[in-house]
Design an enzyme around this catalytic site. Structure first.
Site, PDB file in Angstrom:
ATOM      1  N   GLU A  28       0.500  -1.252  -0.243  1.00 59.43           N
ATOM      2  CA  GLU A  28      -0.467   0.132  -0.207  1.00 59.43           C
ATOM      3  C   GLU A  28       0.736   1.546   0.059  1.00 59.43           C
ATOM      4  O   GLU A  28       0.176   2.533  -0.711  1.00 59.43           O
ATOM      5  CB  GLU A  28      -0.920  -0.172   0.803  1.00 59.43           C
ATOM      6  CG  GLU A  28      -2.096  -0.773   1.082  1.00 59.43           C
ATOM      7  CD  GLU A  28      -3.034  -1.278   2.309  1.00 59.43           C
ATOM      8  OE1 GLU A  28      -4.088  -0.455   2.603  1.00 59.43           O
ATOM      9  OE2 GLU A  28      -2.764  -1.862   3.256  1.00 59.43           O
ATOM     10  N   GLY A  29       2.432   1.549  -0.152  1.00 58.25           N
ATOM     11  CA  GLY A  29       3.095   2.225   0.521  1.00 58.25           C
ATOM     12  C   GLY A  29       3.271   3.403  -1.015  1.00 58.25           C
ATOM     13  O   GLY A  29       3.214   3.682  -1.487  1.00 58.25           O
ATOM     14  N   HIS A  30       3.492   1.015  -2.285  1.00 55.08           N
ATOM     15  CA  HIS A  30       3.584   1.972  -3.270  1.00 55.08           C
ATOM     16  C   HIS A  30       2.003   2.256  -3.781  1.00 55.08           C
ATOM     17  O   HIS A  30       2.335   3.442  -4.851  1.00 55.08           O
ATOM     18  CB  HIS A  30       4.710   0.944  -3.907  1.00 55.08           C
ATOM     19  CG  HIS A  30       5.494   0.440  -3.548  1.00 55.08           C
ATOM     20  ND1 HIS A  30       5.057  -1.050  -3.192  1.00 55.08           N
ATOM     21  CD2 HIS A  30       6.557   0.279  -3.236  1.00 55.08           C
ATOM     22  CE1 HIS A  30       6.761  -1.260  -3.026  1.00 55.08           C
ATOM     23  NE2 HIS A  30       7.637  -0.138  -3.388  1.00 55.08           N
ATOM     24  N   GLY A 140       9.037   7.995  -2.159  1.00 60.20           N
ATOM     25  CA  GLY A 140       8.241   7.817  -0.565  1.00 60.20           C
ATOM     26  C   GLY A 140       9.297   8.723   0.050  1.00 60.20           C
ATOM     27  O   GLY A 140      10.568   8.555   0.505  1.00 60.20           O
ATOM     28  N   SER A 179       8.590  -3.382   1.636  1.00 62.52           N
ATOM     29  CA  SER A 179       8.355  -4.896   0.925  1.00 62.52           C
ATOM     30  C   SER A 179       8.778  -5.898   1.745  1.00 62.52           C
ATOM     31  O   SER A 179       8.743  -7.438   1.779  1.00 62.52           O
ATOM     32  CB  SER A 179       9.814  -4.975   0.176  1.00 62.52           C
ATOM     33  OG  SER A 179       8.309  -4.042  -1.068  1.00 62.52           O
ATOM     34  N   ARG A 180      10.541  -6.213   2.459  1.00 59.00           N
ATOM     35  CA  ARG A 180      11.026  -6.282   3.315  1.00 59.00           C
ATOM     36  C   ARG A 180       9.893  -6.863   4.556  1.00 59.00           C
ATOM     37  O   ARG A 180      10.518  -7.884   5.469  1.00 59.00           O
ATOM     38  CB  ARG A 180      11.831  -5.849   4.480  1.00 59.00           C
ATOM     39  CG  ARG A 180      13.371  -5.626   3.039  1.00 59.00           C
ATOM     40  CD  ARG A 180      14.460  -4.540   4.115  1.00 59.00           C
ATOM     41  NE  ARG A 180      14.598  -3.988   2.686  1.00 59.00           N
ATOM     42  CZ  ARG A 180      15.838  -4.327   2.253  1.00 59.00           C
ATOM     43  NH1 ARG A 180      16.367  -6.020   2.720  1.00 59.00           N
ATOM     44  NH2 ARG A 180      16.874  -4.299   1.368  1.00 59.00           N
TER      45      ARG A 180
END
Ligand code: AMP
Length: 272
Positions: A28-30, A140, A179-180
């Site tokens: 969701e950050g992307h 970001g 992602s991590r």
């Protein structure tokens, strides 16, 4: 209709593009950056390229989550115009791709812990800019030092690209999405939210008038309780990434820490 492409063609170069580079494992950050990109009303182009050059650790590169099928579904559903999936040989042909050495801010914090990391980042971003020729690009604030160095590169090379900044997208407990995080167990995810809580604590102490040194020291102690291995927690002046002084107006707290051996980074702005 979303188009999936592996090379940049004349059709794309004829359009004004808002570019959102990623390394995949879309979260969701992307997606929040894509929302920002869509507000420009330009064509949105999202790249997924796992850039080997920015990994100083081979295992880290190999273990990076790869979820390409699902990524494409997410991006199609989001209504992205182009999904750019280049091969490594397209990004790095045997010659002609300059390595971009970061300015001195590239050797502190993440740069000190991950030698060569920012050279890898700037080299790929410059190469992608050169291929995609966007008028706008969204990055970001989660990767604050990276963002600083990209803006610095755009200024240094006089690239005619407007850099748009996206706020950090967090889960309900405050953990910055990454992602991590896919490598973290549910318990570790809960525990990792203490990273943000510690940053907030430092910010509160500073706003209450405590010295930078003492506040940061307290944050370091807080973060190090719990099963979190701190790499660094530092305070800088947002303008130049130097240690702040009495004239500093906007500060940034930056941290990197390991939870279950997963390297996580986070940061928080402090306005004085
Ligand atoms: P990455 O795929 O990790 O290289 O990230 C691609 C872009 O997404 C970069 O501009 C990151 O700063 C941004 N990004 C990653 N995580 C977040 C987040 N939690 N909130 C906002 N932007 C993010």
């Amino acid at each position: 209709m979303t188009k999936v492409i592996t090379t940049i063609n004349e059709d794309i170069l004829s359009k004004n593009i808002c570019f959102i580079p990623t390394m995949g494992a879309i979260h969701e950050g992307h997606l929040s950056l894509i929302d920002i990109g869509k507000e420009t009303n330009l064509k949105t182009l999202v790249s997924i390229f796992l850039n080997r050059k920015q990994f100083n650790n081979d295992d880290d590169f190999k273990n990076y989550p790869n979820e390409l099928e699902q990524d494409i579904q997410f991006l199609e559903r989001k209504g992205v115009d182009y999904i750019f999936l280049p091969q490594e040989s397209y990004i790095y042909p045997s010659e002609g791709v300059p390595s971009i050495v970061p300015s001195k801010v590239g050797s502190i914090l993440e740069g000190a812990s991950r030698p060569g990391h920012f050279e890898g980042v700037l080299t790929v971003v410059n190469r992608l800019f050169d291929l995609v020729k966007p008028s706008h690009a969204v990055f970001g604030k989660k990767d604050a030092q990276q963002l600083f160095l990209i803006k610095d590169m755009v200024n240094r090379f006089d690239l005619n690209i407007e850099i748009i900044e996206g706020e950090i997208f967090r889960d309900k407990n405050g953990l910055a999405l990454s992602s991590r995080n896919k490598h973290l167990s549910p318990d570790a995810k809960l525990n990792a939210a203490n990273i943000f809580k510690s940053l907030q604590n430092v910010a509160n102490e500073i706003n209450l008038g405590k010295s930078f040194e003492e506040s940061v020291e307290q944050g370091i102690n807080l973060i190090s309780q719990n099963e979190i291995n701190l790499d660094y927690l530092e305070i800088v002046d947002e303008e130049n990434f130097n240690y702040p002084n009495k004239y500093s107006k906007k500060l940034k707290l930056l941290t990197a820490a390991y939870v279950e051996n997963v390297r996580l980074i986070d940061n928080l702005d402090i306005k004085l």
